[in-house]
Design a protein around this motif. Structure first.
Motif, PDB file in Angstrom:
ATOM      1  N   ASP A 208       0.798  -1.128   0.163  1.00 17.27           N
ATOM      2  CA  ASP A 208      -0.102   0.070  -0.052  1.00 17.27           C
ATOM      3  C   ASP A 208       0.843   1.138  -0.097  1.00 17.27           C
ATOM      4  OD1 ASP A 208      -1.604   2.298   0.470  1.00 17.27           O
ATOM      5  OD2 ASP A 208      -2.817   1.156   1.891  1.00 17.27           O
ATOM      6  N   LEU A 209       1.302   1.718  -1.174  1.00 14.48           N
ATOM      7  CA  LEU A 209       2.233   2.612  -1.338  1.00 14.48           C
ATOM      8  C   LEU A 209       2.060   3.973  -0.335  1.00 14.48           C
ATOM      9  CD1 LEU A 209       4.966   3.381  -2.470  1.00 14.48           C
ATOM     10  CD2 LEU A 209       3.669   4.562  -4.715  1.00 14.48           C
ATOM     11  N   GLU A 210       0.764   4.499  -0.532  1.00 18.27           N
ATOM     12  CA  GLU A 210       0.729   5.685   0.166  1.00 18.27           C
ATOM     13  C   GLU A 210       0.670   5.768   1.563  1.00 18.27           C
ATOM     14  OE1 GLU A 210      -0.369   9.640   0.580  1.00 18.27           O
ATOM     15  OE2 GLU A 210       0.268   8.757  -1.045  1.00 18.27           O
ATOM     16  N   ARG A 211       0.275   4.561   2.056  1.00 16.89           N
ATOM     17  CA  ARG A 211       0.183   4.298   3.726  1.00 16.89           C
ATOM     18  C   ARG A 211       1.886   4.103   3.893  1.00 16.89           C
ATOM     19  NH1 ARG A 211      -0.382  -0.483   7.088  1.00 16.89           N
ATOM     20  NH2 ARG A 211      -1.115   0.299   9.203  1.00 16.89           N
ATOM     21  N   ALA A 212       2.223   3.033   3.366  1.00 15.30           N
ATOM     22  CA  ALA A 212       3.877   2.936   3.768  1.00 15.30           C
ATOM     23  C   ALA A 212       4.749   4.230   3.431  1.00 15.30           C
ATOM     24  CB  ALA A 212       4.347   1.864   2.574  1.00 15.30           C
ATOM     25  N   TYR A 213       4.446   5.239   2.514  1.00 14.52           N
ATOM     26  CA  TYR A 213       5.074   6.100   2.403  1.00 14.52           C
ATOM     27  C   TYR A 213       5.270   7.084   3.498  1.00 14.52           C
ATOM     28  CZ  TYR A 213       7.687   9.414  -1.034  1.00 14.52           C
ATOM     29  OH  TYR A 213       8.665  10.394  -1.555  1.00 14.52           O
ATOM     30  N   GLN A 214       3.826   7.278   3.725  1.00 19.94           N
ATOM     31  CA  GLN A 214       3.592   8.482   4.763  1.00 19.94           C
ATOM     32  C   GLN A 214       4.112   7.978   6.090  1.00 19.94           C
ATOM     33  OE1 GLN A 214      -0.199  10.155   5.364  1.00 19.94           O
ATOM     34  NE2 GLN A 214      -0.942   9.676   3.465  1.00 19.94           N
ATOM     35  N   GLY A 215       4.011   6.541   6.295  1.00 15.28           N
ATOM     36  CA  GLY A 215       4.625   6.165   7.696  1.00 15.28           C
ATOM     37  C   GLY A 215       6.121   6.343   7.723  1.00 15.28           C
ATOM     38  N   LEU A 216       6.866   6.080   6.690  1.00 13.16           N
ATOM     39  CA  LEU A 216       8.269   6.104   6.696  1.00 13.16           C
ATOM     40  C   LEU A 216       8.790   7.485   6.952  1.00 13.16           C
ATOM     41  CD1 LEU A 216       9.060   3.388   3.627  1.00 13.16           C
ATOM     42  CD2 LEU A 216       9.572   3.290   6.246  1.00 13.16           C
ATOM     43  N   LEU A 217       7.965   8.640   6.135  1.00 14.34           N
ATOM     44  CA  LEU A 217       8.413   9.881   6.305  1.00 14.34           C
ATOM     45  C   LEU A 217       8.045  10.252   7.684  1.00 14.34           C
ATOM     46  CD1 LEU A 217       6.936  11.476   3.009  1.00 14.34           C
ATOM     47  CD2 LEU A 217       9.203  10.477   3.458  1.00 14.34           C
ATOM     48  N   VAL A 218       7.121   9.982   8.214  1.00 16.65           N
ATOM     49  CA  VAL A 218       6.824   9.990   9.704  1.00 16.65           C
ATOM     50  C   VAL A 218       7.965   9.718  10.761  1.00 16.65           C
ATOM     51  CG1 VAL A 218       5.396   9.531  11.710  1.00 16.65           C
ATOM     52  CG2 VAL A 218       4.372  10.375   9.713  1.00 16.65           C
ATOM     53  N   MET A 219       8.601   8.626  10.448  1.00 16.67           N
ATOM     54  CA  MET A 219       9.712   8.156  11.364  1.00 16.67           C
ATOM     55  C   MET A 219      10.994   9.110  10.673  1.00 16.67           C
ATOM     56  SD  MET A 219       8.873   4.276  11.790  1.00 16.67           S
ATOM     57  CE  MET A 219       8.803   3.801   9.641  1.00 16.67           C
ATOM     58  N   GLY A 220      11.063  10.089   9.992  1.00 21.59           N
ATOM     59  CA  GLY A 220      12.210  10.468   9.453  1.00 21.59           C
ATOM     60  C   GLY A 220      12.849  10.197   8.207  1.00 21.59           C
ATOM     61  N   THR A 221      12.338   9.278   7.621  1.00 21.44           N
ATOM     62  CA  THR A 221      12.872   8.791   6.262  1.00 21.44           C
ATOM     63  C   THR A 221      12.782   9.935   5.402  1.00 21.44           C
ATOM     64  OG1 THR A 221      12.266   6.453   6.811  1.00 21.44           O
ATOM     65  CG2 THR A 221      12.630   7.081   4.559  1.00 21.44           C
ATOM     66  N   LYS A 222      13.869   9.928   4.414  1.00 21.41           N
ATOM     67  CA  LYS A 222      13.902  10.869   3.416  1.00 21.41           C
ATOM     68  C   LYS A 222      14.171  10.021   2.126  1.00 21.41           C
ATOM     69  CE  LYS A 222      16.034  14.582   6.144  1.00 21.41           C
ATOM     70  NZ  LYS A 222      17.025  15.488   6.202  1.00 21.41           N
ATOM     71  N   VAL A 223      13.147  10.170   1.219  1.00 21.81           N
ATOM     72  CA  VAL A 223      12.839   9.570   0.015  1.00 21.81           C
ATOM     73  C   VAL A 223      13.417  10.150  -1.361  1.00 21.81           C
ATOM     74  CG1 VAL A 223      11.630   7.776  -1.540  1.00 21.81           C
ATOM     75  CG2 VAL A 223      11.598   7.580   1.062  1.00 21.81           C
ATOM     76  N   THR A 224      14.191   9.921  -2.096  1.00 20.74           N
ATOM     77  CA  THR A 224      14.195  10.683  -3.231  1.00 20.74           C
ATOM     78  C   THR A 224      13.355  10.066  -4.507  1.00 20.74           C
ATOM     79  OG1 THR A 224      16.619  10.994  -2.857  1.00 20.74           O
ATOM     80  CG2 THR A 224      16.093  11.249  -5.142  1.00 20.74           C
ATOM     81  N   THR A 225      12.739  11.273  -5.242  1.00 23.71           N
ATOM     82  CA  THR A 225      11.615  10.789  -6.113  1.00 23.71           C
ATOM     83  C   THR A 225      12.318  11.358  -7.630  1.00 23.71           C
ATOM     84  OG1 THR A 225       9.876  10.542  -4.639  1.00 23.71           O
ATOM     85  CG2 THR A 225       9.558  11.166  -7.013  1.00 23.71           C
ATOM     86  N   ASN A 226      12.138  10.710  -8.490  1.00 25.32           N
ATOM     87  CA  ASN A 226      12.645  11.024  -9.767  1.00 25.32           C
ATOM     88  C   ASN A 226      11.353  11.278 -10.766  1.00 25.32           C
ATOM     89  OD1 ASN A 226      15.408  10.709  -9.025  1.00 25.32           O
ATOM     90  ND2 ASN A 226      14.915   8.630  -9.197  1.00 25.32           N
TER      91      ASN A 226
END
Length: 419
Positions: A208-226
């Protein structure tokens, strides 16, 4: 093929404006190649593209184009008689149709009875060009609408636009003798369905990309998007990308700049500019890959996770039961509270498709559960990191007369005191 019917009475450029307009009972300004900022291209288009990332699956796009010159062939200005008139006005093969000329023939059919008018054809061409650019750089376009507008704003400067041929020349009250002014302007609104690959999480059926993405960001993860931006020959474009409501842009590639917004809560957006007005004859589009790093937008309602360095990451309990001399038991229970980035790296755990596309400072127990249920991490890979065999051997050798302890494989439980 153009089917405009005109008669050429004056074979040379008229001091009173373009002859090509006059013979259609309209008035244009004088044509001057010195006013043309795309000398080698038939298009002269400036555009502002505003991208709102609503989520990991949807992108809302609003763009505005200011057209001062456009490909004259696609608008029907390729009839030999028209070409002769344009040549008399001083236009060569690399010159498109200036804005004044387009307005003068705005309601003329481009290829005979029943075909789109010049105004309709221009709108169709703009709509198709925008859709093609969005699909090549972002994803599939699920909806798109295009229409004329009366103003164009870029860098806080607003320019008036017009499709009215009765007020566009100096003799009709315009402010300057320039066949390219005022521009003809459009706005386009589109919805784009984004590709999951843009967000660099490991693809799998459970994700579930949206849920996983939001959860990781809340924990301080930074993800690069292209993504990939495009500027066609003769085009100058400014692209603004706004992050989702739960994110901020932490960094952009060397071609972009960050722009601050007050919020609340405050956040950063990204801005890129591309200028292909100087494209040579036969030149191609500029395709520019871009990257931006998204982080969590800290707020009172949803604060970013911060781990106290003194807080324990693992709680390990060893219980040796020798009450039955013939069958001693050893319980080894680990309560996992969080794993820091060094531990994740040492254990070879990654939740992104490419390690250099994300920075994961910490993953909490909630994050591990989230990653597991979204197919981003194999929990057996975590359990395998604990040397239970060595622990058993050490205890066996420390107690005189004890036979070697045989340990089962570790398994996950919902309660650290279970079993």
């Amino acid at each position: 093929m153009g089917c405009f019917l005109i008669q050429i009475f004056v074979p040379f450029a008229s001091a009173a404006g373009m002859t090509t307009c006059t013979v259609n009972s309209e008035t244009c300004d004088d044509y001057s190649s010195g006013h043309d900022e795309t000398a080698n291209q038939q298009d002269w288009v400036e555009g502002v593209y505003i991208f709102d990332l609503e989520s990991t699956s949807s992108l809302q796009v609003q763009l505005t184009w200011a057209i001062r010159e456009f490909n004259r062939s696609v608008l029907g200005f390729d009839d030999p008689t028209i070409n002769a008139a344009l040549a008399a006005d001083g236009l060569d093969a690399q010159d498109g149709a200036p804005a004044d000329l387009i307005r003068s023939y705005f309601d003329e059919e481009t290829a005979g009875p029943g075909t789109p008018t010049v105004g309709q054809k221009l709108k169709i061409e703009v709509n198709n060009a925008v859709e093609e650019a969005l699909q090549s750089g972002f994803g599939s376009v699920s909806s798109i609408t295009t229409d004329y507008v009366s103003t164009y704003t870029e860098a806080s400067i607003t320019t008036d636009c017009s499709v009215d041929p009765s007020t566009d020349s100096l003799s009709e009250g315009a402010s300057e003798n320039n066949a390219f002014e005022p521009p003809i302007c459009f706005t386009t609104t589109a919805t784009v369905q984004l590709s999951h690959s843009s967000f660099n999480l490991i693809p799998n059926p459970e994700l579930d990309l949206e849920r996983a993405y939001q959860g990781l960001l809340v924990m301080g993860t930074k993800v690069t998007t292209n993504f990939e931006l495009t500027a066609q020959p003769g085009h100058k474009a400014t692209f603004a990308i706004n992050p989702p409501a739960y994110a901020t842009i932490d960094d952009v590639d060397s071609n972009g700049t960050k722009v601050a917004y007050a919020g609340p809560p405050s956040f950063w957006a990204g801005l890129w500019s591309m200028d292909n007005r100087a494209a040579p004859i036969g030149g191609s589009s500029i395709d520019q890959p871009i990257s931006m790093t998204l982080a969590h937008r800290d707020s009172v309602q949803t604060p970013t996770v911060v781990i106290d360095p003194n807080e324990k990451a693992l709680d390990i309990k060893l219980t040796l039961d020798v009450s039955d001399e013939s069958s001693a038991t050893l319980d080894f229970v680990v309560a996992l509270h969080y794993l820091d980035n060094q531990t994740l790296e040492d254990w070879g755990l990654s939740m992104v498709a490419a390690g250099d596309h994300a920075e994961v400072p910490v993953i909490t127990s909630d994050g591990i559960r989230l990653a597991y249920h979204n197919g981003l991490v194999d929990l057996s890979g975590v359990a395998d990191q604990f040397p239970i065999g060595s622990i058993a051997d050490g205890i066996s050798s420390a107690i005189e007369g004890m036979d070697p302890i045989q340990m089962n494989q570790m398994y996950w439980v919902s309660d650290s005191v279970s079993d």
